[in-house]
Write a protein that holds these residues in place. Structure first.
Motif, mmCIF file in Angstrom:
data_model
loop_
_atom_site.group_PDB
_atom_site.id
_atom_site.type_symbol
_atom_site.label_atom_id
_atom_site.label_comp_id
_atom_site.label_asym_id
_atom_site.label_seq_id
_atom_site.Cartn_x
_atom_site.Cartn_y
_atom_site.Cartn_z
ATOM 1 N N PHE A 8 0.830 -1.208 0.000
ATOM 2 C CA PHE A 8 0.000 0.000 0.000
ATOM 3 C C PHE A 8 0.864 1.257 0.000
ATOM 4 O O PHE A 8 0.661 2.169 -0.822
ATOM 5 N N LEU A 9 1.832 1.330 0.905
ATOM 6 C CA LEU A 9 2.646 2.533 1.032
ATOM 7 C C LEU A 9 3.558 2.734 -0.174
ATOM 8 O O LEU A 9 3.806 3.869 -0.591
ATOM 9 N N SER A 10 4.052 1.652 -0.770
ATOM 10 C CA SER A 10 4.903 1.767 -1.964
ATOM 11 C C SER A 10 4.119 2.332 -3.139
ATOM 12 O O SER A 10 4.596 3.232 -3.846
ATOM 13 N N VAL A 11 2.930 1.806 -3.354
ATOM 14 C CA VAL A 11 2.093 2.282 -4.461
ATOM 15 C C VAL A 11 1.644 3.722 -4.215
ATOM 16 O O VAL A 11 1.657 4.561 -5.132
ATOM 17 N N VAL A 45 14.023 5.300 2.323
ATOM 18 C CA VAL A 45 15.093 5.265 1.324
ATOM 19 C C VAL A 45 14.653 4.445 0.112
ATOM 20 O O VAL A 45 14.855 4.844 -1.044
ATOM 21 N N ALA A 46 14.017 3.314 0.359
ATOM 22 C CA ALA A 46 13.604 2.413 -0.719
ATOM 23 C C ALA A 46 12.630 3.091 -1.686
ATOM 24 O O ALA A 46 12.808 3.019 -2.912
ATOM 25 N N VAL A 47 11.604 3.745 -1.156
ATOM 26 C CA VAL A 47 10.610 4.349 -2.040
ATOM 27 C C VAL A 47 11.172 5.585 -2.743
ATOM 28 O O VAL A 47 10.742 5.917 -3.854
ATOM 29 N N HIS A 48 12.135 6.271 -2.121
ATOM 30 C CA HIS A 48 12.801 7.379 -2.808
ATOM 31 C C HIS A 48 13.603 6.847 -3.993
ATOM 32 O O HIS A 48 13.596 7.440 -5.077
ATOM 33 N N MET A 221 10.774 -4.925 -2.338
ATOM 34 C CA MET A 221 9.379 -4.705 -2.724
ATOM 35 C C MET A 221 9.069 -3.215 -2.826
ATOM 36 O O MET A 221 8.392 -2.764 -3.763
ATOM 37 N N GLY A 222 9.558 -2.439 -1.880
ATOM 38 C CA GLY A 222 9.305 -1.002 -1.883
ATOM 39 C C GLY A 222 9.875 -0.322 -3.104
ATOM 40 O O GLY A 222 9.216 0.522 -3.731
ATOM 41 N N VAL A 223 11.110 -0.693 -3.469
ATOM 42 C CA VAL A 223 11.749 -0.091 -4.640
ATOM 43 C C VAL A 223 10.977 -0.438 -5.911
ATOM 44 O O VAL A 223 10.646 0.443 -6.719
ATOM 45 N N VAL A 224 10.680 -1.714 -6.097
ATOM 46 C CA VAL A 224 10.026 -2.172 -7.329
ATOM 47 C C VAL A 224 8.619 -1.596 -7.468
ATOM 48 O O VAL A 224 8.249 -1.050 -8.521
ATOM 49 N N LEU A 225 7.825 -1.692 -6.418
ATOM 50 C CA LEU A 225 6.432 -1.242 -6.490
ATOM 51 C C LEU A 225 6.330 0.274 -6.638
ATOM 52 O O LEU A 225 5.493 0.777 -7.403
ATOM 53 N N SER A 226 7.159 1.015 -5.926
ATOM 54 C CA SER A 226 7.110 2.477 -6.052
ATOM 55 C C SER A 226 7.599 2.915 -7.431
ATOM 56 O O SER A 226 7.061 3.865 -8.009
ATOM 57 N N ALA A 227 8.587 2.213 -7.984
ATOM 58 C CA ALA A 227 9.082 2.560 -9.317
ATOM 59 C C ALA A 227 8.020 2.306 -10.385
ATOM 60 O O ALA A 227 7.786 3.148 -11.261
ATOM 61 N N ILE A 228 7.366 1.150 -10.321
ATOM 62 C CA ILE A 228 6.338 0.811 -11.315
ATOM 63 C C ILE A 228 5.152 1.762 -11.232
ATOM 64 O O ILE A 228 4.686 2.298 -12.251
ATOM 65 N N SER A 229 4.661 2.002 -10.021
ATOM 66 C CA SER A 229 3.496 2.878 -9.868
ATOM 67 C C SER A 229 3.831 4.316 -10.251
ATOM 68 O O SER A 229 3.009 5.015 -10.858
ATOM 69 N N ALA A 230 5.052 4.771 -9.939
ATOM 70 C CA ALA A 230 5.448 6.133 -10.294
ATOM 71 C C ALA A 230 5.572 6.291 -11.806
ATOM 72 O O ALA A 230 5.148 7.306 -12.375
ATOM 73 N N TYR A 231 6.146 5.304 -12.473
ATOM 74 C CA TYR A 231 6.307 5.367 -13.935
ATOM 75 C C TYR A 231 4.948 5.432 -14.621
ATOM 76 O O TYR A 231 4.727 6.254 -15.524
#
Length: 266
Positions: A8-11, A45-48, A221-231
């Motif tokens: 949830f927080l990553s997305v 750090v991960a989501v950044h 998980m945080g890096v991958v999910l935040s990157a995909i949702s941000a893109y």
């Protein structure tokens, strides 16, 4: 953190970092409203990193052109539209950087409340809609100058207040000056790169110094999910912006801010 907290927080981070609705507010709210545990330094750090990967990946051609032209301008002293854009990004980043150093502790201690987030969400949402509704739309990226860039830069410094939205306030400032929606959004997105780098770098230094035990699966998980949702967010936002404008985001901010005020006062 449980797995659904991470998802949830990553997305949410990926979506709200670039939409004009405030990522900091949406990351603060789950802990305060749902009593979730604080996501912690490592996850920040991960989501950044994830959002940085998304923005660099999406604008990779523009970024390479800007960097090459910027360095070339240092050597040849010749100015091009790309080299000027590089200088404008550097200049517009300074006010927020200085304000962050001077006021970060004060903001963390006194302004991370639901009440502040609610009023900032509504107030800056109104400004976003007004600038889009009544501002001119005749300026392109080529027409950025020192005054306009500094105005946007000082506006960006206000995003330190939770609920403001960094992307929202920079787009508001650009639209107020008469830049097109597309130019305002693109400059706002490119302007995010130095700040995300700085914020991620500082948090990384803090993380290394803290000797915390890191959940590497959660970090990945945080890096991958935040990157995909941000893109996806960047792609869809730029695709639909000229059709829908900023009004839907104003309505969302108005509703969210009103709900938060009800929670605070009722």
């Amino acid at each position: 953190m449980l797995w659904y907290h991470i998802v949830f927080l990553s997305v949410i981070q990926g979506l709200t970092e670039f939409l004009p609705i405030s990522s900091s507010a949406h990351l603060i709210l789950p802990a305060q409203l749902l009593h979730w545990p604080d996501q912690g330094l490592a996850f920040d750090v991960a989501v950044h990193v994830g959002t940085l990967i998304a923005i660099v990946g999406y604008f990779r051609k523009d970024i390479i052109q800007i960097i090459v032209a910027w360095f070339a301008s240092l050597v040849s002293r010749q100015s091009t539209s790309d080299s000027r854009l590089g200088w404008w990004i550097c200049l517009a980043t300074l006010p927020a950087g200085v304000a962050g150093v001077l006021f970060d502790d004060f903001i963390s201690e006194h302004l991370r409340s639901l009440e502040v987030i609610a009023y900032a969400t509504i107030g800056f949402g109104v400004l976003l809609w007004l600038s889009d509704r009544f501002g001119a739309s005749d300026k392109s990226e080529a027409e950025f100058g020192i005054k306009s860039v500094l105005f946007i830069g000082f506006a960006q410094a206000l995003a330190l207040i939770p609920g403001t939205s960094r992307s929202g306030i920079t787009m508001t400032a650009a639209r107020t000056l008469g830049f097109t929606r597309e130019s305002a959004a693109k400059f706002s997105f490119l302007l995010s790169i130095p700040l995300i780098l700085a914020a991620g770098g500082l948090k990384s230094v803090e993380l290394v110094a803290s000797n915390l035990v890191v959940d590497w699966v959660g970090i990945f998980m945080g890096v991958v999910l935040s990157a995909i949702s941000a893109y996806l967010c960047i792609y869809l936002f730029l695709k639909w912006l000229n059709k829908i404008g900023f009004f839907p985001f104003f309505v969302y901010r108005l509703i969210l801010g009103s709900i938060l005020l009800c929670i605070v006062y009722i």
